[in-house]
Design a protein around this motif. Structure first.
Motif, PDB file in Angstrom:
ATOM      1  N   ARG A  24      -0.837  -5.040  -0.165  1.00  5.34           N
ATOM      2  CA  ARG A  24      -1.370  -5.775  -1.320  1.00  5.34           C
ATOM      3  C   ARG A  24      -2.735  -6.368  -0.982  1.00  5.34           C
ATOM      4  O   ARG A  24      -3.640  -6.373  -1.813  1.00  5.34           O
ATOM      5  N   LEU A  25      -2.920  -6.868   0.222  1.00  5.21           N
ATOM      6  CA  LEU A  25      -4.198  -7.452   0.639  1.00  5.21           C
ATOM      7  C   LEU A  25      -5.312  -6.413   0.721  1.00  5.21           C
ATOM      8  O   LEU A  25      -6.489  -6.771   0.686  1.00  5.21           O
ATOM      9  N   SER A  26      -4.965  -5.140   0.824  1.00  5.39           N
ATOM     10  CA  SER A  26      -5.991  -4.107   0.930  1.00  5.39           C
ATOM     11  C   SER A  26      -6.848  -4.016  -0.327  1.00  5.39           C
ATOM     12  O   SER A  26      -7.963  -3.506  -0.286  1.00  5.39           O
ATOM     13  N   SER A  27      -6.358  -4.559  -1.433  1.00  5.49           N
ATOM     14  CA  SER A  27      -7.145  -4.536  -2.670  1.00  5.49           C
ATOM     15  C   SER A  27      -7.886  -5.848  -2.906  1.00  5.49           C
ATOM     16  O   SER A  27      -8.503  -6.023  -3.951  1.00  5.49           O
ATOM     17  N   GLY A  28      -7.840  -6.757  -1.969  1.00 10.22           N
ATOM     18  CA  GLY A  28      -8.573  -8.016  -2.082  1.00 10.22           C
ATOM     19  C   GLY A  28      -7.733  -9.184  -1.610  1.00 10.22           C
ATOM     20  O   GLY A  28      -6.510  -9.172  -1.709  1.00 10.22           O
ATOM     21  N   ALA A  30      -5.759 -12.524  -1.289  1.00 12.03           N
ATOM     22  CA  ALA A  30      -4.939 -13.385  -2.130  1.00 12.03           C
ATOM     23  C   ALA A  30      -4.117 -14.275  -1.199  1.00 12.03           C
ATOM     24  O   ALA A  30      -3.571 -13.784  -0.208  1.00 12.03           O
ATOM     25  N   PRO A  31      -4.057 -15.564  -1.470  1.00 12.86           N
ATOM     26  CA  PRO A  31      -3.386 -16.486  -0.542  1.00 12.86           C
ATOM     27  C   PRO A  31      -1.901 -16.189  -0.286  1.00 12.86           C
ATOM     28  O   PRO A  31      -1.461 -16.236   0.862  1.00 12.86           O
ATOM     29  N   LEU A  32      -1.136 -15.875  -1.319  1.00  8.37           N
ATOM     30  CA  LEU A  32       0.292 -15.635  -1.112  1.00  8.37           C
ATOM     31  C   LEU A  32       0.558 -14.413  -0.234  1.00  8.37           C
ATOM     32  O   LEU A  32       1.306 -14.513   0.751  1.00  8.37           O
ATOM     33  N   PRO A  33      -0.041 -13.255  -0.533  1.00 13.94           N
ATOM     34  CA  PRO A  33       0.186 -12.121   0.377  1.00 13.94           C
ATOM     35  C   PRO A  33      -0.277 -12.400   1.810  1.00 13.94           C
ATOM     36  O   PRO A  33       0.385 -11.975   2.764  1.00 13.94           O
ATOM     37  N   MET A  34      -1.366 -13.133   1.964  1.00 12.62           N
ATOM     38  CA  MET A  34      -1.846 -13.461   3.309  1.00 12.62           C
ATOM     39  C   MET A  34      -0.810 -14.321   4.038  1.00 12.62           C
ATOM     40  O   MET A  34      -0.496 -14.079   5.208  1.00 12.62           O
ATOM     41  N   ALA A  35      -0.243 -15.289   3.354  1.00 15.93           N
ATOM     42  CA  ALA A  35       0.785 -16.137   3.961  1.00 15.93           C
ATOM     43  C   ALA A  35       2.017 -15.312   4.319  1.00 15.93           C
ATOM     44  O   ALA A  35       2.610 -15.499   5.380  1.00 15.93           O
ATOM     45  N   LEU A  36       2.390 -14.378   3.439  1.00 16.94           N
ATOM     46  CA  LEU A  36       3.551 -13.529   3.721  1.00 16.94           C
ATOM     47  C   LEU A  36       3.311 -12.624   4.924  1.00 16.94           C
ATOM     48  O   LEU A  36       4.243 -12.349   5.690  1.00 16.94           O
ATOM     49  N   PHE A  79       6.715   0.261  -5.573  1.00 15.15           N
ATOM     50  CA  PHE A  79       5.816  -0.811  -5.992  1.00 15.15           C
ATOM     51  C   PHE A  79       4.356  -0.396  -6.133  1.00 15.15           C
ATOM     52  O   PHE A  79       3.612  -0.972  -6.926  1.00 15.15           O
ATOM     53  N   PHE A  80       3.922   0.591  -5.339  1.00 17.06           N
ATOM     54  CA  PHE A  80       2.515   0.975  -5.338  1.00 17.06           C
ATOM     55  C   PHE A  80       2.299   2.396  -5.840  1.00 17.06           C
ATOM     56  O   PHE A  80       1.189   2.916  -5.749  1.00 17.06           O
ATOM     57  N   ASP A  81       3.351   3.019  -6.321  1.00 16.70           N
ATOM     58  CA  ASP A  81       3.283   4.365  -6.881  1.00 16.70           C
ATOM     59  C   ASP A  81       2.704   5.373  -5.883  1.00 16.70           C
ATOM     60  O   ASP A  81       1.964   6.274  -6.248  1.00 16.70           O
ATOM     61  N   GLU A  82       3.047   5.196  -4.611  1.00 12.68           N
ATOM     62  CA  GLU A  82       2.592   6.127  -3.582  1.00 12.68           C
ATOM     63  C   GLU A  82       3.486   7.363  -3.583  1.00 12.68           C
ATOM     64  O   GLU A  82       4.704   7.268  -3.708  1.00 12.68           O
ATOM     65  N   HIS A  83       2.861   8.519  -3.434  1.00 11.41           N
ATOM     66  CA  HIS A  83       3.575   9.793  -3.446  1.00 11.41           C
ATOM     67  C   HIS A  83       4.239  10.028  -2.094  1.00 11.41           C
ATOM     68  O   HIS A  83       3.657   9.783  -1.045  1.00 11.41           O
ATOM     69  N   VAL A  84       5.475  10.518  -2.122  1.00 15.43           N
ATOM     70  CA  VAL A  84       6.196  10.892  -0.905  1.00 15.43           C
ATOM     71  C   VAL A  84       6.399  12.400  -0.953  1.00 15.43           C
ATOM     72  O   VAL A  84       7.141  12.914  -1.781  1.00 15.43           O
ATOM     73  N   SER A  85       5.716  13.107  -0.078  1.00 18.62           N
ATOM     74  CA  SER A  85       5.766  14.572  -0.077  1.00 18.62           C
ATOM     75  C   SER A  85       7.045  15.082   0.575  1.00 18.62           C
ATOM     76  O   SER A  85       7.716  14.347   1.324  1.00 18.62           O
TER      77      SER A  85
END
Length: 110
Positions: A24-28, A30-36, A79-85
């Protein structure tokens, strides 16, 4: 289930949470994801240390990495709609087989 196995399970859950938060932090920032991320990785390593008091390090690491990989792959797809080949699914199947083989060698201290 012994305390070591419980601690390993908590470590895996915390590591998965932290890794998804890192994604989640890879897109910018954010305090909550950083704390997690910080709390998750710190807690995961603390719990892993507790687990290693009674669980063989090879087995613990195999389970940690195997379940972590499976969990991250599945949840990132959700959650991120990543493709699993198909190749990724085959790789995950090989990880599961590897974890089983490591555990057949003995999963606790003697």
């Amino acid at each position: 289930m012994g305390m070591g196995w419980l601690a390993l399970g908590v470590a895996i859950v915390l590591e998965i949470m932290a890794t998804l938060s890192l994604r989640r932090l890879s897109s910018g920032f954010a305090p909550l994801p950083m704390a997690l991320v910080v709390v998750g990785y710190t807690g995961a390593f603390a719990c892993l240390a507790v687990a290693l008091r009674s669980v063989n390090v090879g087995a613990a690491y195999a389970i940690w990495s195997g379940i972590g990989t499976i969990g991250i792959t599945a949840l990132a797809a959700l959650f991120f709609d990543e493709h699993v080949s198909p190749a990724a699914l085959a790789g995950i199947a090989l990880i599961v087989v590897g974890v089983i083989l490591v555990n057949l060698g003995g999963a606790t201290h003697g």
